[in-house]
Design an enzyme around this catalytic site. Sequence first.
Site, mmCIF file in Angstrom:
data_model
loop_
_atom_site.group_PDB
_atom_site.id
_atom_site.type_symbol
_atom_site.label_atom_id
_atom_site.label_comp_id
_atom_site.label_asym_id
_atom_site.label_seq_id
_atom_site.Cartn_x
_atom_site.Cartn_y
_atom_site.Cartn_z
ATOM 1 N N ARG A 124 0.858 -1.174 0.000
ATOM 2 C CA ARG A 124 0.000 0.000 0.000
ATOM 3 C C ARG A 124 0.903 1.235 0.000
ATOM 4 O O ARG A 124 2.026 1.199 0.511
ATOM 5 C CB ARG A 124 -0.896 0.011 1.229
ATOM 6 C CG ARG A 124 -1.833 -1.190 1.312
ATOM 7 C CD ARG A 124 -2.584 -1.227 2.627
ATOM 8 N NE ARG A 124 -3.507 -2.350 2.715
ATOM 9 C CZ ARG A 124 -3.185 -3.550 3.199
ATOM 10 N NH1 ARG A 124 -1.947 -3.770 3.651
ATOM 11 N NH2 ARG A 124 -4.076 -4.516 3.239
ATOM 12 N N HIS A 135 -3.465 -9.442 3.552
ATOM 13 C CA HIS A 135 -4.911 -9.545 3.730
ATOM 14 C C HIS A 135 -5.265 -10.484 4.884
ATOM 15 O O HIS A 135 -4.574 -11.484 5.099
ATOM 16 C CB HIS A 135 -5.570 -10.073 2.450
ATOM 17 C CG HIS A 135 -5.565 -9.095 1.328
ATOM 18 N ND1 HIS A 135 -5.592 -9.461 -0.001
ATOM 19 C CD2 HIS A 135 -5.533 -7.729 1.336
ATOM 20 C CE1 HIS A 135 -5.577 -8.391 -0.768
ATOM 21 N NE2 HIS A 135 -5.541 -7.328 0.020
ATOM 22 N N ARG A 168 -1.097 -1.836 -7.045
ATOM 23 C CA ARG A 168 -1.194 -3.015 -6.162
ATOM 24 C C ARG A 168 -1.925 -4.145 -6.901
ATOM 25 O O ARG A 168 -1.536 -5.313 -6.815
ATOM 26 C CB ARG A 168 -1.926 -2.601 -4.885
ATOM 27 C CG ARG A 168 -1.971 -3.633 -3.780
ATOM 28 C CD ARG A 168 -2.302 -2.901 -2.483
ATOM 29 N NE ARG A 168 -3.017 -3.691 -1.521
ATOM 30 C CZ ARG A 168 -2.440 -4.482 -0.605
ATOM 31 N NH1 ARG A 168 -1.122 -4.607 -0.589
ATOM 32 N NH2 ARG A 168 -3.163 -5.142 0.269
ATOM 33 N N TYR A 191 -8.652 -9.064 -6.170
ATOM 34 C CA TYR A 191 -7.568 -8.431 -6.911
ATOM 35 C C TYR A 191 -7.246 -9.152 -8.208
ATOM 36 O O TYR A 191 -6.439 -8.666 -8.999
ATOM 37 C CB TYR A 191 -6.299 -8.394 -6.045
ATOM 38 C CG TYR A 191 -6.291 -7.292 -5.025
ATOM 39 C CD1 TYR A 191 -5.424 -6.224 -5.135
ATOM 40 C CD2 TYR A 191 -7.148 -7.315 -3.936
ATOM 41 C CE1 TYR A 191 -5.405 -5.210 -4.191
ATOM 42 C CE2 TYR A 191 -7.142 -6.313 -2.985
ATOM 43 C CZ TYR A 191 -6.267 -5.263 -3.120
ATOM 44 O OH TYR A 191 -6.269 -4.263 -2.187
ATOM 45 N N LYS A 220 -0.636 -2.544 7.498
ATOM 46 C CA LYS A 220 -1.986 -2.205 7.924
ATOM 47 C C LYS A 220 -2.443 -3.151 9.032
ATOM 48 O O LYS A 220 -2.210 -4.358 8.976
ATOM 49 C CB LYS A 220 -2.940 -2.309 6.730
ATOM 50 C CG LYS A 220 -4.356 -1.876 7.038
ATOM 51 C CD LYS A 220 -5.220 -1.927 5.788
ATOM 52 C CE LYS A 220 -6.648 -1.500 6.088
ATOM 53 N NZ LYS A 220 -7.511 -1.560 4.878
ATOM 54 N N HIS A 237 -3.410 2.383 -5.988
ATOM 55 C CA HIS A 237 -4.026 1.092 -5.690
ATOM 56 C C HIS A 237 -4.069 0.196 -6.927
ATOM 57 O O HIS A 237 -3.994 -1.032 -6.811
ATOM 58 C CB HIS A 237 -5.430 1.293 -5.132
ATOM 59 C CG HIS A 237 -5.909 0.133 -4.316
ATOM 60 N ND1 HIS A 237 -5.366 -0.181 -3.088
ATOM 61 C CD2 HIS A 237 -6.861 -0.807 -4.555
ATOM 62 C CE1 HIS A 237 -5.975 -1.252 -2.602
ATOM 63 N NE2 HIS A 237 -6.877 -1.646 -3.479
#
Length: 268
Positions: A123, A241, A218, A250, A149, A215
Amino acid sequence: MKDLSDFDGYLRRRGLLPNTRRSYKGVVIRSLPNPVEWYGRLVAQRPPAGTIQQARTAVAHWLRMNGEDEASIRGQLPPAKGRKSEQKRGLSGQALAAYIEAAQGQDEPVQTILLLLPRTGLRISELCGLKRDEVIQREDRLLLSFRGKGDKHRIVPLGSEGAEILSDWMIKLDPGSAVLFPGRRVGQPVSAWSVQEACRRIRAESADLRGLTPHILRHTYATRAVVAGVDLASLKALLGHDDIKTTQRYLNPSVDDLTAAVDGVKGI
């Protein structure tokens, strides 16, 4: 009214991580002197949904710190839907080549960050916030070992291109810098906003990159990883994740990706 010097402490007391605090402070700095009016103008521009959500959350924290109650905040900051990104999948081979060429024309350290985004899957806040000691050499491999994150520890090995880009940057880096990508303020990392601004410039100058966002880069990493044979469980760990269903979202291969995949399978 309290000022920005109080805002970081307020966010810290609420348990927000450093990268998130930096992002929210950047939003509030741009929104002053009237964050509510600024939010209204932003909504009218219909930016991507993620941009609106981040802006609303940051401004809401600012209002809470300055004594506004939740009913008042809801009245001043109505939820708003942003537009969906025009580009819903990773960049095609042609678009990625155009992006890399454009990224090489940006100033440092933004240039290096732009080149690493599609090669690491991090990210934007994670990459901007990296510290020098989070780059690990293990035998002949460079690894990024950091807390991403959700304050989760993550290890992301770099491929040969990513490792070369990062090694070239670290040669230029001031030996006394603790942060990997220094910003304008001494001892502070470059802001995610600076990288987003560079993406906007690149997007505006290329017909192949009209949907470009950090993004999307990514997504590009994820799609290329799967085409190269990375299994879904490994990709989940690389992207950080919690739920593999998030990882699955994704996986939107382009025609180029599908062609490459078919070419690699014998007998069809």
